[in-house]
Motif scaffolding. Structure first.
Motif, PDB file in Angstrom:
ATOM      1  N   ASN A 148       0.825  -1.203   0.000  1.00  0.00           N
ATOM      2  CA  ASN A 148       0.000   0.000   0.000  1.00  0.00           C
ATOM      3  C   ASN A 148       0.867   1.264   0.000  1.00  0.00           C
ATOM      4  OD1 ASN A 148      -1.632   2.107   2.070  1.00  0.00           O
ATOM      5  ND2 ASN A 148      -2.826   1.258   0.384  1.00  0.00           N
ATOM      6  N   ALA A 149       1.897   1.274   0.835  1.00  0.00           N
ATOM      7  CA  ALA A 149       2.771   2.446   0.913  1.00  0.00           C
ATOM      8  C   ALA A 149       3.447   2.702  -0.429  1.00  0.00           C
ATOM      9  CB  ALA A 149       3.817   2.227   2.009  1.00  0.00           C
ATOM     10  N   LEU A 150       3.873   1.639  -1.079  1.00  0.00           N
ATOM     11  CA  LEU A 150       4.514   1.772  -2.393  1.00  0.00           C
ATOM     12  C   LEU A 150       3.519   2.316  -3.422  1.00  0.00           C
ATOM     13  CD1 LEU A 150       7.038   1.101  -4.193  1.00  0.00           C
ATOM     14  CD2 LEU A 150       5.997  -1.143  -4.591  1.00  0.00           C
ATOM     15  N   LEU A 151       2.304   1.784  -3.378  1.00  0.00           N
ATOM     16  CA  LEU A 151       1.299   2.193  -4.361  1.00  0.00           C
ATOM     17  C   LEU A 151       0.827   3.630  -4.130  1.00  0.00           C
ATOM     18  CD1 LEU A 151      -0.703  -1.140  -4.595  1.00  0.00           C
ATOM     19  CD2 LEU A 151       0.769  -0.152  -6.345  1.00  0.00           C
ATOM     20  N   ARG A 152       0.928   4.092  -2.894  1.00  0.00           N
ATOM     21  CA  ARG A 152       0.569   5.492  -2.624  1.00  0.00           C
ATOM     22  C   ARG A 152       1.512   6.445  -3.367  1.00  0.00           C
ATOM     23  NH1 ARG A 152      -2.698   6.887   2.269  1.00  0.00           N
ATOM     24  NH2 ARG A 152      -3.864   4.982   2.674  1.00  0.00           N
ATOM     25  N   LEU A 153       2.765   6.037  -3.522  1.00  0.00           N
ATOM     26  CA  LEU A 153       3.719   6.865  -4.281  1.00  0.00           C
ATOM     27  C   LEU A 153       3.269   6.967  -5.734  1.00  0.00           C
ATOM     28  CD1 LEU A 153       7.103   5.379  -2.987  1.00  0.00           C
ATOM     29  CD2 LEU A 153       5.956   7.465  -2.190  1.00  0.00           C
ATOM     30  N   LEU A 154       2.791   5.844  -6.236  1.00  0.00           N
ATOM     31  CA  LEU A 154       2.305   5.827  -7.625  1.00  0.00           C
ATOM     32  C   LEU A 154       1.070   6.715  -7.758  1.00  0.00           C
ATOM     33  CD1 LEU A 154       2.572   4.230 -10.422  1.00  0.00           C
ATOM     34  CD2 LEU A 154       0.707   2.826  -9.548  1.00  0.00           C
ATOM     35  N   ASP A 155       0.170   6.553  -6.792  1.00  0.00           N
ATOM     36  CA  ASP A 155      -1.071   7.322  -6.793  1.00  0.00           C
ATOM     37  C   ASP A 155      -0.782   8.825  -6.776  1.00  0.00           C
ATOM     38  OD1 ASP A 155      -3.594   6.152  -7.000  1.00  0.00           O
ATOM     39  OD2 ASP A 155      -4.237   7.057  -5.099  1.00  0.00           O
ATOM     40  N   ALA A 156       0.255   9.204  -6.030  1.00  0.00           N
ATOM     41  CA  ALA A 156       0.599  10.620  -5.898  1.00  0.00           C
ATOM     42  C   ALA A 156       1.453  11.106  -7.068  1.00  0.00           C
ATOM     43  CB  ALA A 156       1.336  10.838  -4.583  1.00  0.00           C
ATOM     44  N   GLY A 157       1.733  10.214  -8.028  1.00  0.00           N
ATOM     45  CA  GLY A 157       2.488  10.609  -9.204  1.00  0.00           C
ATOM     46  C   GLY A 157       3.980  10.760  -8.953  1.00  0.00           C
ATOM     47  N   LYS A 158       4.453  10.249  -7.798  1.00  0.00           N
ATOM     48  CA  LYS A 158       5.875  10.405  -7.487  1.00  0.00           C
ATOM     49  C   LYS A 158       6.741   9.405  -8.235  1.00  0.00           C
ATOM     50  CE  LYS A 158       5.620  12.605  -3.047  1.00  0.00           C
ATOM     51  NZ  LYS A 158       5.461  12.346  -1.618  1.00  0.00           N
ATOM     52  N   ILE A 159       6.207   8.220  -8.472  1.00  0.00           N
ATOM     53  CA  ILE A 159       6.957   7.231  -9.256  1.00  0.00           C
ATOM     54  C   ILE A 159       6.029   6.618 -10.290  1.00  0.00           C
ATOM     55  CG2 ILE A 159       8.578   6.658  -7.406  1.00  0.00           C
ATOM     56  CD1 ILE A 159       6.946   4.131  -6.895  1.00  0.00           C
ATOM     57  N   MET A 175       4.892   3.147 -12.904  1.00  0.00           N
ATOM     58  CA  MET A 175       4.607   1.730 -12.707  1.00  0.00           C
ATOM     59  C   MET A 175       5.840   0.838 -12.838  1.00  0.00           C
ATOM     60  SD  MET A 175       2.152  -0.057 -11.637  1.00  0.00           S
ATOM     61  CE  MET A 175       1.809  -1.788 -11.418  1.00  0.00           C
ATOM     62  N   ASN A 176       6.733   1.153 -13.798  1.00  0.00           N
ATOM     63  CA  ASN A 176       7.881   0.236 -13.931  1.00  0.00           C
ATOM     64  C   ASN A 176       8.797   0.307 -12.718  1.00  0.00           C
ATOM     65  OD1 ASN A 176       8.426   2.737 -14.807  1.00  0.00           O
ATOM     66  ND2 ASN A 176       9.385   2.149 -16.739  1.00  0.00           N
ATOM     67  N   LEU A 177       8.849   1.448 -12.069  1.00  0.00           N
ATOM     68  CA  LEU A 177       9.649   1.535 -10.843  1.00  0.00           C
ATOM     69  C   LEU A 177       8.936   0.813  -9.691  1.00  0.00           C
ATOM     70  CD1 LEU A 177      12.284   2.535  -9.757  1.00  0.00           C
ATOM     71  CD2 LEU A 177      11.231   4.722  -9.216  1.00  0.00           C
ATOM     72  N   VAL A 178       7.608   0.883  -9.702  1.00  0.00           N
ATOM     73  CA  VAL A 178       6.834   0.106  -8.720  1.00  0.00           C
ATOM     74  C   VAL A 178       7.195  -1.366  -8.862  1.00  0.00           C
ATOM     75  CG1 VAL A 178       4.524  -0.732  -8.127  1.00  0.00           C
ATOM     76  CG2 VAL A 178       4.879   1.699  -8.583  1.00  0.00           C
ATOM     77  N   LEU A 195      12.362   9.470  -5.740  1.00  0.00           N
ATOM     78  CA  LEU A 195      11.010   9.957  -5.469  1.00  0.00           C
ATOM     79  C   LEU A 195      10.791  11.391  -5.939  1.00  0.00           C
ATOM     80  CD1 LEU A 195      10.508   8.480  -1.907  1.00  0.00           C
ATOM     81  CD2 LEU A 195       9.847   7.537  -4.102  1.00  0.00           C
ATOM     82  N   ALA A 196      11.895  12.028  -6.314  1.00  0.00           N
ATOM     83  CA  ALA A 196      11.781  13.441  -6.669  1.00  0.00           C
ATOM     84  C   ALA A 196      11.068  13.649  -8.005  1.00  0.00           C
ATOM     85  CB  ALA A 196      13.161  14.075  -6.710  1.00  0.00           C
ATOM     86  N   GLY A 197      10.997  12.597  -8.810  1.00  0.00           N
ATOM     87  CA  GLY A 197      10.376  12.761 -10.115  1.00  0.00           C
ATOM     88  C   GLY A 197      11.336  13.454 -11.066  1.00  0.00           C
ATOM     89  N   VAL A 198      10.876  13.682 -12.297  1.00  0.00           N
ATOM     90  CA  VAL A 198      11.707  14.317 -13.307  1.00  0.00           C
ATOM     91  C   VAL A 198      10.955  15.542 -13.791  1.00  0.00           C
ATOM     92  CG1 VAL A 198      12.773  14.010 -15.572  1.00  0.00           C
ATOM     93  CG2 VAL A 198      12.584  12.053 -14.007  1.00  0.00           C
TER      94      VAL A 198
END
Ligand code: ADP
Ligand code: MG
Ligand code: ZN
Length: 471
Positions: A369-380, A382-385, A408-411
């Motif tokens: 869940n914690a990992l997927l929250r990063l995805l949800d927030a657009g920080k990472i 899917m391939n990094l997930v 996590l900083a994004g690009v």
């Protein structure tokens, strides 16, 4: 369309997953050295007295509630008399005219409801073991609690029978009252089959195929029996009501004995056990103990989490998986990524059905869940997930061990533009190919950007930028 319609009703025995037996404190565990899970009560020594295990009633009521049954406030135990060496008392304690649950149903995917006549509780018998020309008896299974779920003759095809059994199996596992392992005998069916001319109301004479312990045998036996009965009627003969066994080697049914009637068993009230009283309050309490029904869960997932019907089916197959999925999705808008992680990466590491049933991956649902929250927030992305989840599954550690601040900083846009330029400079051939009409060539440029950001960039955005730069 065939001239005859198939009609079937099933009697399904399900061993309840209580720790101890129905009338004594012996273990119900499957297997074990023969005659080691036994005591004077469950080997039926004269002078012993049975004592009803309350958990058995509780599990049977849960089974009844899950199949929309009415729960009887008053029910009684009865003796079913027959002589066979696996039953040393020469009677089985069961229920007869006052069963615990009545009038339920199971709905099939075609919308038809298969009515359940009754669910009653009873004790299992021992097991005969044939070896080196001798027959031995193992009473470990004697006294293991069973429910017998009797359907009305509402089943109209082999596919319906299969789905009915699968649904029952699923439901009983889902509510946790049985593991329903057909290969271990904790779920077995007696299949009653008759045929009648299409359009005729009156039921034909049935035969009963005893003790089926695999869904594939059930379908084969029904197909054989249907053909056999149709042939009999076609040649002007009558079907004899009898009890059959399925011969797995020859793939046919064969006669075991003539059909016995209730009269043959001389049922009478069990004098050693009191009447069972189930209060409305207790039933209400048990009802709140039931998990959210699979149907309600399906609805909720499809509406709120936007996952496909096919994924719902797979996730709902095992209760543990369904619970894990719910936790992994906690607070997320979309469940697709969670579904794909579970059904893809996590399932891939599970070798057997039993692994999936127990479903205890090294990564707890909170960590996914914690990992997927990063995805949800657009920080990472899917391939990094996916690559991070692999490492988490290998080690059991949370994502923080593998993702840095930088990951996590994004690009940002200017970084992305610079990277796209770099991609074009370093791959002049791909750019040339693209301009020459090979549209696919842009993918290798996107690949360059993704690789140099370790998957952190937005692939779609990168592609758009690259196309602009090449225009
Ligand atoms: P028993 O087998 O103990 O005598 P029942 O007469 O109540 O018990 O029937 C047992 C099962 O047989 C039920 O599941 C019922 O639906 C099914 N059954 C009864 N009559 C028919 C029939 N004519 N064709 C198919 N199934 C039947
Ligand atoms: Mg029967
Ligand atoms: Zn015992």
């Amino acid at each position: 369309m065939s001239k005859y319609e198939l009609v079937a009703g099933l009697e399904t025995h399900v061993e309840l997953a209580t720790k101890t037996k129905i009338f004594c404190g012996c273990s119900t565990e499957f297997g074990g050295e023969p005659n080691t899970h036994c005591c004077p009560v469950c080997i039926g020594l004269p002078g012993t007295l049975p004592k009803l295990n309350q958990k058995v009633v509780e599990y049977a009521v849960l089974a009844g509630l899950a199949t929309h049954c009415e729960i009887s406030e008053v029910s009684t135990m009865a003796r079913k008399n027959y002589v066979y060496p696996d039953l040393s008392k020469n009677y089985q304690i069961s229920q007869f005219d006052m069963p615990l649950c009545t009038h339920g149903w199971i709905e099939l995917s075609n919308g038809r409801k298969i009515r359940i006549t009754r669910i009653h509780i009873e004790e299992d018998a021992g097991k005969l073991v044939h070896s080196r020309g001798n027959t031995y008896v193992d009473y470990n299974r004697g006294g293991v609690p069973l429910i017998e779920i009797v359907s009305e003759p509402d089943i109209r095809s082999i596919e319906e029978a299969k789905e009915y059994v699968e649904k029952l199996q699923f439901l009983m596992r889902y509510i946790g009252v049985s593991d329903c392992r057909m290969e271990e005998g904790s779920m077995r069916c007696d299949v009653n089959v008759s045929v009648r001319p299409q359009g005729i109301e009156k039921l034909g004479t049935r035969t009963e195929i005893k003790n089926m312990n695999s869904i594939s045998f059930i379908t084969k036996a029904m197909a054989y029996e249907y053909d056999r009965q149709c042939d009999l009627l076609d040649s002007g003969e009558a079907v004899t009501q009898e009890t059959l066994r399925y011969n797995e080697a020859d793939e046919c049914t064969e006669s075991m004995r003539g059909k016995e009637d209730a009269d043959d068993y001389r049922y009478f009230p069990e004098p050693d056990l009191p009447t069972i009283h189930v209060t409305k309050d207790w039933v209400d309490k048990l009802r709140t103990q039931l998990p959210e029904s699979p149907e309600a869960r399906r609805q909720r997932w499809m509406e709120k989490l936007e996952i496909s019907d096919a994924d719902v089916q797979l996730l709902l197959r095992y209760r543990e998986v369904a619970d894990y999925f719910d936790k992994a999705c906690d607070g997320l808008k979309n469940g697709k990524a969670a579904a794909s992680c579970i059904l893809g990466q996590i399932f891939r590491r599970m070798e057997t059905e039993a692994d999936k049933e127990a479903f205890a991956p090294t990564v707890p649902p909170e960590n996914l869940n914690a990992l997927l929250r990063l995805l949800d927030a657009g920080k990472i992305r899917m391939n990094l997930v996916k690559s991070t989840l692999e490492k988490m599954l290998d080690t059991g550690k949370p994502y923080g061990e593998f993702l840095s601040e930088k990951d996590l900083a994004g690009v940002d846009d200017s970084q992305l533009t610079a990277l796209c330029r770099e991609a074009l400079e370093k791959n002049p051939k791909a750019a040339e190919d693209y301009r020459a009409g090979k549209e696919k060539a842009v993918k290798s440029l996107v690949g360059y950007v993704m690789k140099s950001t370790r998957g952190r960039a937005d692939a779609q955005k990168a592609e758009e930028l690259l196309l602009k730069l090449m225009a």
